[in-house]
Design an enzyme around this catalytic site. Structure first.
Site, PDB file in Angstrom:
ATOM      1  N   VAL A 104       0.828  -1.211   0.000  1.00  0.00           N
ATOM      2  CA  VAL A 104       0.000   0.000   0.000  1.00  0.00           C
ATOM      3  C   VAL A 104       0.862   1.262   0.000  1.00  0.00           C
ATOM      4  O   VAL A 104       0.348   2.365   0.165  1.00  0.00           O
ATOM      5  CB  VAL A 104      -0.959   0.019   1.219  1.00  0.00           C
ATOM      6  CG1 VAL A 104      -1.894  -1.180   1.182  1.00  0.00           C
ATOM      7  CG2 VAL A 104      -0.195   0.078   2.539  1.00  0.00           C
ATOM      8  N   HIS A 122      -4.608  -4.431  -2.091  1.00  0.00           N
ATOM      9  CA  HIS A 122      -4.880  -4.007  -0.712  1.00  0.00           C
ATOM     10  C   HIS A 122      -5.128  -2.508  -0.613  1.00  0.00           C
ATOM     11  O   HIS A 122      -5.134  -1.941   0.479  1.00  0.00           O
ATOM     12  CB  HIS A 122      -3.725  -4.403   0.219  1.00  0.00           C
ATOM     13  CG  HIS A 122      -3.657  -5.871   0.480  1.00  0.00           C
ATOM     14  ND1 HIS A 122      -2.604  -6.478   1.140  1.00  0.00           N
ATOM     15  CD2 HIS A 122      -4.509  -6.881   0.155  1.00  0.00           C
ATOM     16  CE1 HIS A 122      -2.818  -7.783   1.207  1.00  0.00           C
ATOM     17  NE2 HIS A 122      -3.965  -8.044   0.612  1.00  0.00           N
ATOM     18  N   CYS A 133     -19.295  11.851   3.996  1.00  0.00           N
ATOM     19  CA  CYS A 133     -19.747  12.516   2.765  1.00  0.00           C
ATOM     20  C   CYS A 133     -18.954  12.107   1.529  1.00  0.00           C
ATOM     21  O   CYS A 133     -19.250  12.562   0.421  1.00  0.00           O
ATOM     22  CB  CYS A 133     -19.697  14.032   2.930  1.00  0.00           C
ATOM     23  SG  CYS A 133     -18.032  14.751   2.872  1.00  0.00           S
ATOM     24  N   CYS A 152     -12.884  15.545   8.203  1.00  0.00           N
ATOM     25  CA  CYS A 152     -13.241  16.135   6.912  1.00  0.00           C
ATOM     26  C   CYS A 152     -13.420  17.645   7.057  1.00  0.00           C
ATOM     27  O   CYS A 152     -14.108  18.109   7.971  1.00  0.00           O
ATOM     28  CB  CYS A 152     -14.528  15.497   6.400  1.00  0.00           C
ATOM     29  SG  CYS A 152     -15.163  16.217   4.864  1.00  0.00           S
ATOM     30  N   GLY A 193       9.043 -11.068  -3.422  1.00  0.00           N
ATOM     31  CA  GLY A 193       8.918 -10.564  -2.063  1.00  0.00           C
ATOM     32  C   GLY A 193       7.611 -10.834  -1.366  1.00  0.00           C
ATOM     33  O   GLY A 193       7.240 -10.095  -0.459  1.00  0.00           O
ATOM     34  N   THR A 195       5.222 -13.887   0.625  1.00  0.00           N
ATOM     35  CA  THR A 195       5.118 -15.241   1.165  1.00  0.00           C
ATOM     36  C   THR A 195       3.658 -15.644   1.327  1.00  0.00           C
ATOM     37  O   THR A 195       3.363 -16.720   1.808  1.00  0.00           O
ATOM     38  CB  THR A 195       5.801 -15.334   2.546  1.00  0.00           C
ATOM     39  OG1 THR A 195       5.175 -14.393   3.438  1.00  0.00           O
ATOM     40  CG2 THR A 195       7.286 -14.988   2.446  1.00  0.00           C
TER      41      THR A 195
END
EC number: 2.3.1.286
Length: 248
Positions: A104, A122, A133, A152, A193, A195
């Site tokens: 991520v 992910h 919103c 927000c 990379g 597993t």
């Protein structure tokens, strides 16, 4: 390595699968967890699977955001490494080369991988969005310097990143894209990379092997998949990817 380079050179459709190990040379930890950041219990005495979960974000957003923030700071504090750039170069050489990543950190995008051939299974850390919103907020780094959880600016609702937390479903569109591409098939799969034994990780490898395609893995340590690969390179991706791509 030359066998892998030859197979990739002759392949038209290629899938590169990447996990936390790819970003280890960018300074990110590879422990199991969302974004590969944690293992075991947190300092709050909770398993990370509970602290960094969808239900916890709803029940105690301040606690959940404490760990989202650590993940965010780790990712924002690093940058793509030579292997990310090599993968982006492979995608430039091979216009039907796709990347499926569990990470991520956003490093594939930063290194130049085309978003239209990047499946972030992910999710990603930014832009944040409001759970009330749906307004987007691109200021992740700024929010990490302020009291948490971030709110927000339009309605005061609690913001969150578009990542998959524990106990949450994978993003529907990403899964659709993955299985659309799997239906077409791949000539070669390169796993780097990771597993993980999730179906969406090992299914592309199995399908490609069954259809007569080429499979290879790059990992510092053998995994459950290594013995089934045509080629297993036991090393870190940053140590080998640039040379591998130079032979294609």
């Amino acid at each position: 390595m030359l066998q892998a380079a030859s197979a990739l050179r002759h392949a038209k459709r290629i899938l590169v699968i990447t996990g936390a190990g790819l970003s280890a040379d960018s300074g990110l930890p590879t422990y199991r967890g969302v974004g590969g950041l944690y293992n075991g219990e947190t300092e709050d005495g909770l398993p990370i699977e509970m602290a960094l979960s969808g239900p916890m974000l709803r029940r105690d957003p301040e606690l959940c955001w404490k760990y989202i923030a650590e993940l965010g700071k780790a990712c924002l504090g690093g940058e793509p490494n030579v292997a990310h750039y090599a993968i982006a170069q492979l995608q430039r050489i091979k216009p039907e080369c796709w990347v499926l990543t569990q990470n991520v950190d956003g490093y594939h995008r930063a290194a130049g991988s085309p978003p239209e051939r990047l499946i972030e299974i992910h999710g990603q850390l930014s832009p944040l969005f409001c759970q009330s919103c749906a307004a987007q907020d691109p200021q992740l780094s700024e929010h990490l310097q302020r009291p948490l959880p971030p709110l927000c600016r339009l309605c005061g609702g609690i913001l969150r990143p578009p990542v998959v937390l524990f106990q949450e479903m994978l993003p529907e569109r990403a899964l659709e894209t993955l299985y659309e591409q799997l239906a077409t098939g791949y000539d070669a799969v390169l796993s780097i990379g990771t597993t993980a034994s999730f179906p969406y990780i090992h299914e592309p490898v199995i399908r490609t092997r069954v259809s007569g395609g080429f499979t290879a893995e790059i990992n510092p340590q053998p995994t459950d998949h290594s013995a089934q690969m045509d080629v297993f390179l036991q090393c870190r991706a940053a140590h080998v990817m640039a040379e591998l791509i130079s032979h294609i």
